[in-house]
Design a protein around this motif. Structure first.
Motif, PDB file in Angstrom:
ATOM      1  N   GLU B  63     -96.297  43.303  -7.818  1.00  0.00           N
ATOM      2  CA  GLU B  63     -96.722  44.531  -8.461  1.00  0.00           C
ATOM      3  C   GLU B  63     -95.652  45.585  -8.240  1.00  0.00           C
ATOM      4  O   GLU B  63     -95.184  45.769  -7.130  1.00  0.00           O
ATOM      5  CB  GLU B  63     -98.030  44.985  -7.809  1.00  0.00           C
ATOM      6  CG  GLU B  63     -98.768  46.066  -8.539  1.00  0.00           C
ATOM      7  CD  GLU B  63    -100.147  46.294  -7.899  1.00  0.00           C
ATOM      8  OE1 GLU B  63    -101.090  46.620  -8.618  1.00  0.00           O
ATOM      9  OE2 GLU B  63    -100.257  46.113  -6.665  1.00  0.00           O
ATOM     10  N   HIS B  65     -94.759  49.581  -8.608  1.00  0.00           N
ATOM     11  CA  HIS B  65     -95.275  50.931  -8.846  1.00  0.00           C
ATOM     12  C   HIS B  65     -94.134  51.867  -9.148  1.00  0.00           C
ATOM     13  O   HIS B  65     -93.277  52.086  -8.300  1.00  0.00           O
ATOM     14  CB  HIS B  65     -96.006  51.459  -7.613  1.00  0.00           C
ATOM     15  CG  HIS B  65     -97.358  50.865  -7.439  1.00  0.00           C
ATOM     16  ND1 HIS B  65     -98.416  51.238  -8.229  1.00  0.00           N
ATOM     17  CD2 HIS B  65     -97.823  49.932  -6.596  1.00  0.00           C
ATOM     18  CE1 HIS B  65     -99.486  50.557  -7.855  1.00  0.00           C
ATOM     19  NE2 HIS B  65     -99.157  49.756  -6.863  1.00  0.00           N
ATOM     20  N   LEU B  66     -94.141  52.448 -10.315  1.00  0.00           N
ATOM     21  CA  LEU B  66     -93.140  53.458 -10.630  1.00  0.00           C
ATOM     22  C   LEU B  66     -93.872  54.741 -10.963  1.00  0.00           C
ATOM     23  O   LEU B  66     -95.011  54.722 -11.416  1.00  0.00           O
ATOM     24  CB  LEU B  66     -92.272  52.989 -11.812  1.00  0.00           C
ATOM     25  CG  LEU B  66     -91.559  51.661 -11.574  1.00  0.00           C
ATOM     26  CD1 LEU B  66     -90.888  51.160 -12.841  1.00  0.00           C
ATOM     27  CD2 LEU B  66     -90.547  51.768 -10.442  1.00  0.00           C
ATOM     28  N   ARG B  67     -93.205  55.857 -10.729  1.00  0.00           N
ATOM     29  CA  ARG B  67     -93.865  57.156 -10.878  1.00  0.00           C
ATOM     30  C   ARG B  67     -94.396  57.410 -12.279  1.00  0.00           C
ATOM     31  O   ARG B  67     -93.694  57.171 -13.261  1.00  0.00           O
ATOM     32  CB  ARG B  67     -92.873  58.271 -10.583  1.00  0.00           C
ATOM     33  CG  ARG B  67     -92.566  58.415  -9.123  1.00  0.00           C
ATOM     34  CD  ARG B  67     -91.582  59.555  -8.931  1.00  0.00           C
ATOM     35  NE  ARG B  67     -90.992  59.465  -7.593  1.00  0.00           N
ATOM     36  CZ  ARG B  67     -89.820  59.966  -7.268  1.00  0.00           C
ATOM     37  NH1 ARG B  67     -89.103  60.595  -8.178  1.00  0.00           N
ATOM     38  NH2 ARG B  67     -89.366  59.844  -6.045  1.00  0.00           N
ATOM     39  N   GLY B  68     -95.596  57.920 -12.338  1.00  0.00           N
ATOM     40  CA  GLY B  68     -96.112  58.423 -13.594  1.00  0.00           C
ATOM     41  C   GLY B  68     -96.581  57.375 -14.582  1.00  0.00           C
ATOM     42  O   GLY B  68     -96.988  57.709 -15.679  1.00  0.00           O
ATOM     43  N   VAL B  69     -96.534  56.130 -14.215  1.00  0.00           N
ATOM     44  CA  VAL B  69     -97.022  55.088 -15.121  1.00  0.00           C
ATOM     45  C   VAL B  69     -97.914  54.126 -14.353  1.00  0.00           C
ATOM     46  O   VAL B  69     -97.898  54.088 -13.130  1.00  0.00           O
ATOM     47  CB  VAL B  69     -95.861  54.298 -15.760  1.00  0.00           C
ATOM     48  CG1 VAL B  69     -95.040  55.195 -16.668  1.00  0.00           C
ATOM     49  CG2 VAL B  69     -94.989  53.677 -14.690  1.00  0.00           C
ATOM     50  N   VAL B  86     -85.240  54.125 -13.067  1.00  0.00           N
ATOM     51  CA  VAL B  86     -86.116  54.575 -14.145  1.00  0.00           C
ATOM     52  C   VAL B  86     -85.621  55.895 -14.714  1.00  0.00           C
ATOM     53  O   VAL B  86     -85.344  56.826 -13.961  1.00  0.00           O
ATOM     54  CB  VAL B  86     -87.547  54.807 -13.606  1.00  0.00           C
ATOM     55  CG1 VAL B  86     -88.494  55.174 -14.730  1.00  0.00           C
ATOM     56  CG2 VAL B  86     -88.047  53.591 -12.848  1.00  0.00           C
ATOM     57  N   CYS B  87     -85.542  55.973 -16.030  1.00  0.00           N
ATOM     58  CA  CYS B  87     -85.189  57.236 -16.657  1.00  0.00           C
ATOM     59  C   CYS B  87     -86.428  58.122 -16.701  1.00  0.00           C
ATOM     60  O   CYS B  87     -87.457  57.727 -17.248  1.00  0.00           O
ATOM     61  CB  CYS B  87     -84.651  57.025 -18.071  1.00  0.00           C
ATOM     62  SG  CYS B  87     -84.242  58.601 -18.872  1.00  0.00           S
ATOM     63  N   LYS B  92     -87.192  54.393 -19.591  1.00  0.00           N
ATOM     64  CA  LYS B  92     -86.452  53.132 -19.604  1.00  0.00           C
ATOM     65  C   LYS B  92     -86.321  52.631 -18.166  1.00  0.00           C
ATOM     66  O   LYS B  92     -86.142  53.402 -17.231  1.00  0.00           O
ATOM     67  CB  LYS B  92     -85.057  53.398 -20.182  1.00  0.00           C
ATOM     68  CG  LYS B  92     -84.254  52.145 -20.536  1.00  0.00           C
ATOM     69  CD  LYS B  92     -82.745  52.343 -20.549  1.00  0.00           C
ATOM     70  CE  LYS B  92     -82.196  53.622 -21.129  1.00  0.00           C
ATOM     71  NZ  LYS B  92     -82.247  53.698 -22.583  1.00  0.00           N
TER      72      LYS B  92
END
Lengths: 135, 135
Positions: B63, B65-69, B86-87, B92
């Motif tokens: 899994e 986890h990236l910010r905001g998504v 991550v842009c 992207k």
DNA sequence: ATTCCTGCAAATACTTTGCATCCTT
DNA sequence: AAGGATGCAAAGTATTTGCAGGAAT
């Protein structure tokens, strides 16, 4: 505190002061649910969502993603590059400071064909705390 | 591929093969929604949830986890220590390899009073891609 | 007074659960 | 044949939106 909030371009309302104050008192990031629960009666949950969103955009608050749990939030301290270490058994969270992110950022830009700048990073460690490792 | 699935202790059913195959074809982590949408007609969304959960527990999938998504998932490649950049504008995601996590893990254990072992880490960079930086 | 904020209600979206049926093994 | 896996329906959470009234500047 009201100053900080105004400086960020917001009105210093009671709900905002309550949220900000609560975040000041914790050394651990908190989820929307935790915050709403603690502020229950004083602040509506919807307002917590909106405030966190606004604070986040203003850079007052940072979102922390840890595995297997909903996002958590903590006050941003701009000169503080701390990170989290999470026990995968009991979910205890502790801070630690320092990380080689700047160096890695440069290396990543070197590797990348499509990125031009680094503006931030996350770095979190997962492991077992002394209590859980004996179980 | 059916082998891999059976080795992990699952039956090699059509939905599982479809999901696994789809994950094989991407170099970017995908969300439950993206996966369900792409497999629509072939696999029910509920089944995607259940499969991802099972694969995750089995260590086949990790899994991200990236910010905001919402959380995203990718096949686990055990010898591959890659991370994401991550842009923050267009979202992207690109990979990069290597990070100083082992060193930092040791340092964190030294700092900590309550942790005894490190078992994993996340490290992600945020920045602007070449297209978004000019806007 | 003006504009921003908030609470409440309600719509969306996401995720989990129960159960009868189907499909691997 | 047996037991795991799936789809469908539905329940349970989480999150977003609209709007009228309230509060800060």
């Amino acid at each position: 505190m009201a100053e900080t909030i105004r400086d960020a371009g917001f009105r210093a309302t009671k709900p905002r002061l309550a949220l900000f104050s609560r975040l000041t008192k914790t050394s651990r990031p908190m989820s929307i649910q935790e915050l709403a629960q603690e502020l229950a009666g004083k602040v509506d949950q919807v307002t917590v969502y909106r405030m966190i969103d606004a604070f986040k955009k203003a850079g007052l608050v940072r979102e922390v993603h840890l595995r297997g749990v909903r996002p958590k939030y903590e006050l941003t301290d701009p000169r503080d590059d701390h990170h989290h270490i999470v026990c995968t058994e009991c979910r205890k969270v502790e801070d630690f400071v320092g990380c080689g992110a700047e160096k890695m950022g440069k290396e990543a830009l070197r590797q990348s064909r499509s990125f031009a700048a680094i503006t931030g990073h996350t770095f979190d460690l997962y492991g077992l705390c002394k209590e859980c490792i004996t179980k």
